[in-house]
Design a protein around this motif. Structure first.
Motif, PDB file in Angstrom:
ATOM      1  N   LEU A   1       0.864  -1.177   0.000  1.00  9.55           N
ATOM      2  CA  LEU A   1       0.000   0.000   0.000  1.00  9.55           C
ATOM      3  C   LEU A   1       0.902   1.229   0.000  1.00  9.55           C
ATOM      4  CD1 LEU A   1      -2.813   1.202   0.052  1.00  9.55           C
ATOM      5  CD2 LEU A   1      -2.870   0.895   2.534  1.00  9.55           C
ATOM      6  N   SER A   2       1.056   1.830  -1.182  1.00  5.97           N
ATOM      7  CA  SER A   2       1.970   2.962  -1.377  1.00  5.97           C
ATOM      8  C   SER A   2       1.208   4.258  -1.152  1.00  5.97           C
ATOM      9  CB  SER A   2       2.555   2.906  -2.798  1.00  5.97           C
ATOM     10  OG  SER A   2       3.243   4.095  -3.127  1.00  5.97           O
ATOM     11  N   MET A   3       1.369   4.841   0.022  1.00  7.58           N
ATOM     12  CA  MET A   3       0.776   6.158   0.270  1.00  7.58           C
ATOM     13  C   MET A   3       1.631   6.924   1.270  1.00  7.58           C
ATOM     14  SD  MET A   3      -2.809   5.049   2.172  1.00  7.58           S
ATOM     15  CE  MET A   3      -2.831   4.497   3.901  1.00  7.58           C
ATOM     16  N   GLY A   4       1.741   8.221   1.042  1.00  8.01           N
ATOM     17  CA  GLY A   4       2.540   9.087   1.896  1.00  8.01           C
ATOM     18  C   GLY A   4       3.695   9.706   1.146  1.00  8.01           C
ATOM     19  N   MET A   5       3.791  11.050   1.218  1.00 11.92           N
ATOM     20  CA  MET A   5       4.877  11.815   0.622  1.00 11.92           C
ATOM     21  C   MET A   5       5.475  12.681   1.736  1.00 11.92           C
ATOM     22  SD  MET A   5       2.670  12.662  -2.879  1.00 11.92           S
ATOM     23  CE  MET A   5       3.460  14.211  -3.143  1.00 11.92           C
ATOM     24  N   SER A   6       6.356  13.605   1.378  1.00 11.40           N
ATOM     25  CA  SER A   6       7.053  14.379   2.415  1.00 11.40           C
ATOM     26  C   SER A   6       6.103  15.024   3.421  1.00 11.40           C
ATOM     27  CB  SER A   6       7.906  15.476   1.769  1.00 11.40           C
ATOM     28  OG  SER A   6       8.986  14.890   1.094  1.00 11.40           O
ATOM     29  N   GLY A   7       5.014  15.590   2.925  1.00 11.05           N
ATOM     30  CA  GLY A   7       4.147  16.359   3.806  1.00 11.05           C
ATOM     31  C   GLY A   7       3.157  15.542   4.611  1.00 11.05           C
ATOM     32  N   ASP A   8       2.971  14.275   4.243  1.00 11.51           N
ATOM     33  CA  ASP A   8       1.887  13.531   4.899  1.00 11.51           C
ATOM     34  C   ASP A   8       2.235  12.076   5.238  1.00 11.51           C
ATOM     35  OD1 ASP A   8       1.781  12.327   2.368  1.00 11.51           O
ATOM     36  OD2 ASP A   8      -0.012  13.419   1.747  1.00 11.51           O
ATOM     37  N   TYR A   9       3.514  11.738   5.227  1.00  9.71           N
ATOM     38  CA  TYR A   9       3.841  10.312   5.400  1.00  9.71           C
ATOM     39  C   TYR A   9       3.593   9.795   6.816  1.00  9.71           C
ATOM     40  CZ  TYR A   9       8.579  11.542   7.149  1.00  9.71           C
ATOM     41  OH  TYR A   9       9.635  12.040   7.864  1.00  9.71           O
TER      42      TYR A   9
END
Ligand SMILES: *Cc1c(COP(=O)(O)O)cnc(C)c1O
Length: 224
Positions: free
Chosen positions: A192-200
């Protein structure tokens, strides 16, 4: 480069062991990827095929290349021989082409279906019904050179953490639903690939096990 190692070590330390860090290296020079590689990173994410195919031969062979941006059907052939995971599958047509190029390259190519979860207008990503339609399509079972490993999603770009949290939670719920139904008994459906710099951080709390991080590792991107 000291800054870089500090950022990498900080993020690696705070990620739970079950979460894979994909270092998003789009727009970054090869020297920076080499530095990140020396610090132990192996998973690199790019969003443009041309950039990935230019960098790939310059890095060691054990780098795992992730295609995270929108992928045009006519570009699949360039990455099919080496790509590790395609996060951005958003149509049956694209999946069929990945299968075709996988067959040519003698590989089974791992893919994630990109699900549209944000409130914003976006051209890319499937809704839940479209995901089910792909999985139930008569053509899908014959695609022996692709393997659906899970889902990818991007939350709305907003300061409102509740909006982001709800979107990630909805994607996790859908992921769990597919695990129990369509992919029941099939262990390959695990990503499950979710999350980037601002919301990981929120993404991990809501069940992500793969984060795609650029800015928090390498600083702001310069597109010039
Ligand atoms: C650029 C990009 C990222 C990384 O974004 P940052 O905010 O720099 O961490 C993650 N996922 C996708 C699909 C991207 O295009």
């Amino acid at each position: 480069m000291e800054m870089l190692s500090e950022h990498i070590n900080y993020i690696l330390q705070e990620l739970p062991p079950h979460v894979t860090l994909v270092a998003v290296t789009k727009t970054r020079p090869v020297e920076l990827l080499e530095e990140a590689y020396r610090m132990g990173l192996r998973d690199f994410g790019e969003n443009r095929v041309q950039e990935m195919t230019e960098k790939q031969p310059l890095l060691p062979g054990d780098v795992r290349w992730h295609q995270i941006g929108h992928l045009q059907t006519n570009k699949v052939k360039y990455i099919a021989p080496f790509v590790h995971l395609i996060h951005s599958v958003d149509s049956l047509k694209l999946l069929a082409e990945i299968n075709r190029q996988g067959e040519k390259a003698g590989r089974v190519i791992d893919c994630l279906l990109q699900v549209f979860i944000a409130k914003e207008e976006s051209k890319f990503g499937l809704d839940e019904e479209e995901v089910k339609a792909i999985l139930n399509n008569d053509e899908f079972p014959a695609m022996k050179n692709v393997r659906i490993r899970g889902l990818m999603g991007m939350a709305t770009f907003t300061d409102d953490d509740n909006v982001v949290r709800n979107e990630f939670a909805a994607l996790k719920t859908f992921f769990d639903h597919l695990s129990r139904t369509f992919f029941s008994g099939r262990e390959e459906f695990d990503t499950l690939s979710m999350g980037m710099s601002g919301d990981y951080h929120i993404a991990i709390e809501e069940g992500s096990n793969m984060v795609r991080i650029g800015t928090a590792l390498f600083g702001e991107r310069d597109y010039h």
